[in-house]
Design an enzyme around this catalytic site. Sequence first.
Site, PDB file in Angstrom:
ATOM      1  N   GLY A  11       0.787  -1.232   0.000  1.00 33.31           N
ATOM      2  CA  GLY A  11       0.000   0.000   0.000  1.00 33.31           C
ATOM      3  C   GLY A  11       0.817   1.280   0.000  1.00 33.31           C
ATOM      4  O   GLY A  11       0.373   2.293   0.543  1.00 33.31           O
ATOM      5  N   SER A  12       1.983   1.275  -0.655  1.00 34.69           N
ATOM      6  CA  SER A  12       2.749   2.534  -0.688  1.00 34.69           C
ATOM      7  C   SER A  12       2.038   3.579  -1.540  1.00 34.69           C
ATOM      8  O   SER A  12       2.094   4.776  -1.239  1.00 34.69           O
ATOM      9  CB  SER A  12       4.188   2.307  -1.175  1.00 34.69           C
ATOM     10  OG  SER A  12       4.236   2.073  -2.556  1.00 34.69           O
ATOM     11  N   ASN A  13       1.336   3.142  -2.584  1.00 36.67           N
ATOM     12  CA  ASN A  13       0.554   4.107  -3.370  1.00 36.67           C
ATOM     13  C   ASN A  13      -0.637   4.624  -2.560  1.00 36.67           C
ATOM     14  O   ASN A  13      -0.976   5.806  -2.625  1.00 36.67           O
ATOM     15  CB  ASN A  13       0.063   3.468  -4.684  1.00 36.67           C
ATOM     16  CG  ASN A  13       1.160   3.435  -5.728  1.00 36.67           C
ATOM     17  OD1 ASN A  13       1.460   4.444  -6.357  1.00 36.67           O
ATOM     18  ND2 ASN A  13       1.799   2.285  -5.876  1.00 36.67           N
ATOM     19  N   LYS A  64     -16.811 -14.684  -7.687  1.00 37.08           N
ATOM     20  CA  LYS A  64     -16.422 -13.268  -7.752  1.00 37.08           C
ATOM     21  C   LYS A  64     -17.659 -12.370  -7.657  1.00 37.08           C
ATOM     22  O   LYS A  64     -17.636 -11.335  -6.996  1.00 37.08           O
ATOM     23  CB  LYS A  64     -15.678 -13.004  -9.069  1.00 37.08           C
ATOM     24  CG  LYS A  64     -15.099 -11.595  -9.160  1.00 37.08           C
ATOM     25  CD  LYS A  64     -14.475 -11.311 -10.518  1.00 37.08           C
ATOM     26  CE  LYS A  64     -13.229 -12.088 -10.792  1.00 37.08           C
ATOM     27  NZ  LYS A  64     -12.001 -11.367 -10.457  1.00 37.08           N
ATOM     28  N   MET A  89      -4.670  -7.336  -6.407  1.00 36.06           N
ATOM     29  CA  MET A  89      -4.180  -8.421  -7.261  1.00 36.06           C
ATOM     30  C   MET A  89      -5.302  -9.294  -7.831  1.00 36.06           C
ATOM     31  O   MET A  89      -5.152 -10.512  -7.936  1.00 36.06           O
ATOM     32  CB  MET A  89      -3.185  -9.283  -6.467  1.00 36.06           C
ATOM     33  CG  MET A  89      -1.995  -8.506  -5.952  1.00 36.06           C
ATOM     34  SD  MET A  89      -1.052  -7.678  -7.261  1.00 36.06           S
ATOM     35  CE  MET A  89      -0.163  -9.093  -7.916  1.00 36.06           C
ATOM     36  N   ARG A  90      -6.402  -8.676  -8.207  1.00 34.99           N
ATOM     37  CA  ARG A  90      -7.510  -9.438  -8.804  1.00 34.99           C
ATOM     38  C   ARG A  90      -8.087  -8.679  -9.975  1.00 34.99           C
ATOM     39  O   ARG A  90      -8.075  -7.454  -9.979  1.00 34.99           O
ATOM     40  CB  ARG A  90      -8.670  -9.586  -7.804  1.00 34.99           C
ATOM     41  CG  ARG A  90      -8.346 -10.447  -6.719  1.00 34.99           C
ATOM     42  CD  ARG A  90      -9.413 -10.594  -5.660  1.00 34.99           C
ATOM     43  NE  ARG A  90      -8.797 -11.457  -4.683  1.00 34.99           N
ATOM     44  CZ  ARG A  90      -8.730 -12.772  -4.800  1.00 34.99           C
ATOM     45  NH1 ARG A  90      -9.355 -13.382  -5.767  1.00 34.99           N
ATOM     46  NH2 ARG A  90      -8.069 -13.486  -3.925  1.00 34.99           N
ATOM     47  N   LEU A  91      -8.631  -9.448 -10.914  1.00 35.84           N
ATOM     48  CA  LEU A  91      -9.348  -8.801 -12.011  1.00 35.84           C
ATOM     49  C   LEU A  91     -10.692  -8.319 -11.485  1.00 35.84           C
ATOM     50  O   LEU A  91     -11.335  -9.000 -10.684  1.00 35.84           O
ATOM     51  CB  LEU A  91      -9.590  -9.798 -13.151  1.00 35.84           C
ATOM     52  CG  LEU A  91      -8.369 -10.199 -13.970  1.00 35.84           C
ATOM     53  CD1 LEU A  91      -8.775 -11.203 -15.045  1.00 35.84           C
ATOM     54  CD2 LEU A  91      -7.723  -8.974 -14.603  1.00 35.84           C
ATOM     55  N   HIS A 108      -0.049   0.652 -13.026  1.00 38.68           N
ATOM     56  CA  HIS A 108       0.746  -0.535 -13.366  1.00 38.68           C
ATOM     57  C   HIS A 108       2.200  -0.120 -13.608  1.00 38.68           C
ATOM     58  O   HIS A 108       2.451   0.881 -14.282  1.00 38.68           O
ATOM     59  CB  HIS A 108       0.164  -1.194 -14.623  1.00 38.68           C
ATOM     60  CG  HIS A 108       0.864  -2.463 -14.989  1.00 38.68           C
ATOM     61  ND1 HIS A 108       0.629  -3.651 -14.344  1.00 38.68           N
ATOM     62  CD2 HIS A 108       1.825  -2.713 -15.912  1.00 38.68           C
ATOM     63  CE1 HIS A 108       1.411  -4.582 -14.857  1.00 38.68           C
ATOM     64  NE2 HIS A 108       2.144  -4.043 -15.813  1.00 38.68           N
TER      65      HIS A 108
HETATM   66  C1  GRF Z   1       2.508  -0.970  -7.767  1.00 31.37           C
HETATM   67  O1  GRF Z   1       3.721  -1.150  -8.465  1.00 31.37           O
HETATM   68  C2  GRF Z   1       1.360  -0.857  -8.722  1.00 31.37           C
HETATM   69  O2  GRF Z   1       1.717  -0.265  -9.929  1.00 31.37           O
HETATM   70  C3  GRF Z   1       0.993  -2.315  -8.946  1.00 31.37           C
HETATM   71  O3  GRF Z   1       1.155  -2.901  -7.701  1.00 31.37           O
HETATM   72  C4  GRF Z   1       2.146  -2.200  -6.953  1.00 31.37           C
HETATM   73  C5  GRF Z   1       1.559  -1.846  -5.634  1.00 31.37           C
HETATM   74  O4  GRF Z   1       2.513  -1.309  -4.771  1.00 31.37           O
HETATM   75  N1  GRF Z   1      -0.332  -2.436  -9.495  1.00 31.37           N
HETATM   76  P1  GRF Z   1       2.074  -0.681  -3.377  1.00 31.37           P
HETATM   77  O5  GRF Z   1       1.308  -1.754  -2.620  1.00 31.37           O
HETATM   78  O6  GRF Z   1       1.222   0.526  -3.659  1.00 31.37           O
HETATM   79  O7  GRF Z   1       3.357  -0.344  -2.689  1.00 31.37           O
END
Ligand code: GRF
Length: 190
Positions: A11-13, A64, A89-91, A108
Amino acid sequence: MKIAVFASGTGSNFQAIIDAVSAGELAVEIGLLVCDKQEAKAIERAANHGIPTFVFSPKSYPSKEAFETDILEQLKAHSIDWIFLAGYMRLIGNVLLGSYTGRIVNIHPSLLPSFPGKDAIGQALQAGVKLTGVTIHYVDEGMDTGPVIAQEAVRIDESDTRESLQRKIQATEHRLYIQTIGNLLTGARA
Ligand code: GRF
């Protein structure tokens, strides 16, 4: 505007979005974290900032459609306008795509359409390319296939290791996601 962030891991984003909101750089409310992994660090980040969290266990649902129906109920209960995926990590399936058409966005770590799917950074290193990057795109039913909203290149230097490349990509992701969310939601209000 109220947004939900979907995450499965670190979850760094998600943290970058939280920080931008706290700093007044992003005029949105993070109304909900949706997470499919009980042990994800993203959950702790939400708790630290008083952000409501819906954690679910996909295996405990028959399909789903079934778990997305529960997610949708949570999104509605929190009046969520937009969904931003950040390492989910899921569609995304028909239930959410149907209800949030054009309002689900993913980030991505490559210049799509190159290197979709898992471990895009490893794929780029393996391929020996000199440029990779970050893509932000609308989500459709495919894997990393929706229309591109924003892209930024990241150079791969001879001296780069997996760790150093990951750091550069992450720094780009955090900046570009904040900027893009801001642009999208300003457009949405106009
Ligand atoms: C990121 O590289 C994002 O582009 C990809 O998954 C990663 C998630 O990283 N979809 P974080 O959990 O936000 O650190």
